[in-house]
Write a protein that holds these residues in place. Sequence first.
Motif, PDB file in Angstrom:
ATOM      1  N   PHE A 170     151.487  41.562  50.671  1.00 51.60           N
ATOM      2  CA  PHE A 170     150.924  40.732  49.603  1.00 51.60           C
ATOM      3  C   PHE A 170     149.780  41.423  48.879  1.00 51.60           C
ATOM      4  CE2 PHE A 170     147.778  37.480  48.310  1.00 51.60           C
ATOM      5  CZ  PHE A 170     148.545  36.765  47.396  1.00 51.60           C
ATOM      6  N   TYR A 171     148.943  42.141  49.597  1.00 52.72           N
ATOM      7  CA  TYR A 171     147.709  42.676  49.017  1.00 52.72           C
ATOM      8  C   TYR A 171     147.922  44.074  48.440  1.00 52.72           C
ATOM      9  CZ  TYR A 171     145.574  38.823  51.548  1.00 52.72           C
ATOM     10  OH  TYR A 171     145.256  37.574  52.014  1.00 52.72           O
ATOM     11  N   ASN A 172     147.295  44.322  47.296  1.00 48.82           N
ATOM     12  CA  ASN A 172     147.394  45.626  46.630  1.00 48.82           C
ATOM     13  C   ASN A 172     146.114  46.436  46.720  1.00 48.82           C
ATOM     14  OD1 ASN A 172     150.053  46.104  45.227  1.00 48.82           O
ATOM     15  ND2 ASN A 172     149.621  44.007  44.546  1.00 48.82           N
ATOM     16  N   ILE A 173     144.995  45.787  46.906  1.00 51.38           N
ATOM     17  CA  ILE A 173     143.711  46.485  46.957  1.00 51.38           C
ATOM     18  C   ILE A 173     142.793  45.752  47.933  1.00 51.38           C
ATOM     19  CG2 ILE A 173     142.766  45.182  44.992  1.00 51.38           C
ATOM     20  CD1 ILE A 173     142.007  48.880  45.825  1.00 51.38           C
ATOM     21  N   GLY A 174     141.995  46.516  48.662  1.00 54.69           N
ATOM     22  CA  GLY A 174     141.087  45.890  49.603  1.00 54.69           C
ATOM     23  C   GLY A 174     139.974  46.832  50.017  1.00 54.69           C
ATOM     24  N   VAL A 175     138.953  46.270  50.620  1.00 50.98           N
ATOM     25  CA  VAL A 175     137.853  47.040  51.203  1.00 50.98           C
ATOM     26  C   VAL A 175     137.705  46.595  52.645  1.00 50.98           C
ATOM     27  CG1 VAL A 175     135.399  47.609  51.105  1.00 50.98           C
ATOM     28  CG2 VAL A 175     136.655  47.174  48.979  1.00 50.98           C
ATOM     29  N   TYR A 176     137.826  47.546  53.555  1.00 45.08           N
ATOM     30  CA  TYR A 176     137.598  47.246  54.972  1.00 45.08           C
ATOM     31  C   TYR A 176     136.151  47.572  55.305  1.00 45.08           C
ATOM     32  CZ  TYR A 176     137.393  47.835  60.006  1.00 45.08           C
ATOM     33  OH  TYR A 176     137.029  47.746  61.329  1.00 45.08           O
ATOM     34  N   THR A 177     135.466  46.646  55.951  1.00 44.07           N
ATOM     35  CA  THR A 177     134.104  46.887  56.418  1.00 44.07           C
ATOM     36  C   THR A 177     134.099  46.766  57.936  1.00 44.07           C
ATOM     37  OG1 THR A 177     133.399  44.561  56.281  1.00 44.07           O
ATOM     38  CG2 THR A 177     133.200  45.889  54.297  1.00 44.07           C
ATOM     39  N   SER A 178     133.494  47.726  58.598  1.00 38.49           N
ATOM     40  CA  SER A 178     133.565  47.771  60.061  1.00 38.49           C
ATOM     41  C   SER A 178     132.600  46.802  60.728  1.00 38.49           C
ATOM     42  CB  SER A 178     133.266  49.192  60.549  1.00 38.49           C
ATOM     43  OG  SER A 178     131.988  49.610  60.130  1.00 38.49           O
ATOM     44  N   GLY A 179     131.620  46.287  59.968  1.00 42.16           N
ATOM     45  CA  GLY A 179     130.684  45.335  60.543  1.00 42.16           C
ATOM     46  C   GLY A 179     131.240  43.923  60.530  1.00 42.16           C
ATOM     47  N   GLY A 180     130.562  43.031  61.215  1.00 42.15           N
ATOM     48  CA  GLY A 180     131.006  41.648  61.267  1.00 42.15           C
ATOM     49  C   GLY A 180     131.874  41.379  62.477  1.00 42.15           C
ATOM     50  N   VAL A 181     132.014  40.106  62.803  1.00 40.80           N
ATOM     51  CA  VAL A 181     132.686  39.682  64.033  1.00 40.80           C
ATOM     52  C   VAL A 181     133.622  38.523  63.720  1.00 40.80           C
ATOM     53  CG1 VAL A 181     132.311  38.707  66.348  1.00 40.80           C
ATOM     54  CG2 VAL A 181     130.669  40.354  65.407  1.00 40.80           C
ATOM     55  N   LEU A 182     134.773  38.502  64.381  1.00 43.14           N
ATOM     56  CA  LEU A 182     135.651  37.341  64.370  1.00 43.14           C
ATOM     57  C   LEU A 182     135.523  36.639  65.717  1.00 43.14           C
ATOM     58  CD1 LEU A 182     138.892  38.814  62.732  1.00 43.14           C
ATOM     59  CD2 LEU A 182     137.085  37.479  61.630  1.00 43.14           C
ATOM     60  N   LEU A 183     135.509  35.316  65.698  1.00 42.13           N
ATOM     61  CA  LEU A 183     135.383  34.569  66.948  1.00 42.13           C
ATOM     62  C   LEU A 183     136.008  33.188  66.790  1.00 42.13           C
ATOM     63  CD1 LEU A 183     132.914  32.465  66.159  1.00 42.13           C
ATOM     64  CD2 LEU A 183     131.463  34.393  66.777  1.00 42.13           C
TER      65      LEU A 183
END
Length: 434
Positions: A170-183
């Motif tokens: 679905f996505y054509n462009i993105g920025v991955y950031t290594s910081g941050g947390v999922l919980l």
Amino acid sequence: MSILNDPNCGWINNLSKRTNIKQLSRDLLCDYLIVGAGYTGLSAARQLANNFKSLKIILIDSQLAGEGSSARNSGYLVDTTLNDGFTSNRDIKNYKKKINIYQEGINSVERFVKDYQVDCEWNSCGKYFASSQKSDEKTAINFSNLLTSLNFENKVLYKDELRDRLGTSFYNIGVYTSGGVLLNPAKLIRAMVDTLPENVELFENTHLEKWEIHLGKIKCIFKNNEILTKKIIFCTNGFLRSLNVRKNYSFPLTLTASLTRPLSKIEFENIGRPKEWGVLPIRPMGATIRMTKDKRILIRNTAEISNPNKFPSNYLQNRKKIHQKGINKRFPNLPNDIIESTWSGVVCRSRNGSQMFEKINNNVFVAGCYNGSGIGTGTFFGEQIALMASNQDSDKINLIESIVKPTKLPSELLLNIGVYTRLFYERLRARTEI
């Protein structure tokens, strides 16, 4: 009016039911009354109780503690945000302060998790900002450059690499950031409820109808009882306006989200067996999407003005259809009946995206208006507003007070027109991103 929230939140319903629930049934006196048992109120109560063992501290909530917006969000503990407004050097200076606050929030939550050995499915996997529109490449690159200038590790990604990482084309462009947390937000907030110090008395399903300063103290009136307190701390976020607390500086928005059942082994293999991930939209009002640890898909792609006290079930069913469309766009081979639960929740916004942290007078304090960053910022602000309310100072309080304050809202009529117009405009821009 008591708050009626739908009982359909998947995060909450996957937890065991609580039984140790007390409701206010008598008149009381206390040193501190904390209104709102979400991340902020629970953290403030914990800070006060640990610092002052002999004081009487009461914590109240109109709902079950932690089962309002705190358990209903998407579970992002953010270190950076894209749609925060940084179009000039002055904006960037304030943005730097905001990300310092976000980091303090991460630190506060992480300390709690480690101190109390909390299993909240903590995953320091970073996050993605993404769009299906190639025309958003400039926005993505500019954001990446900003992050790089602030020493945040990041990477601009295009369609093929995003597909390999996320399991969707679905996505054509993105920025991955290594910081941050999922919980898991429900597991985290439940732990905060379960570990409250013994010198905090918690009353739930206890709605504050009116409060007033009376003979140097605060008189709080409930349906059948009263609490007289020396100091009061308001931590109700999206419900600050309804309590007449700085009502001209914040307003609530209602969001809805859905969570699917766990994907089957075959379904998961067909999308490439991706690791847990979270995507935030490049365009405001686009969908927030997560692949959870237990292989469920979470989606939130609606925001609107609504009565924050309740959200009718027929409204939820309509929003569920929108969520299913968003899932179908990203994962067209998954079944059309995959959604297991759909719920609403309330966030608090300010006109300029700033948070609220304030000593109203010597006895009244308020913290809230997190503009969608409530897990970390709410926890951090709760700890610090407790210090302020007990006449203590800290470098962290100085950091919070250095940010731009919320600006005054227009009249109710103009506010509603402005919010409706802005939401309509952003929905139109993000219609491809549902």
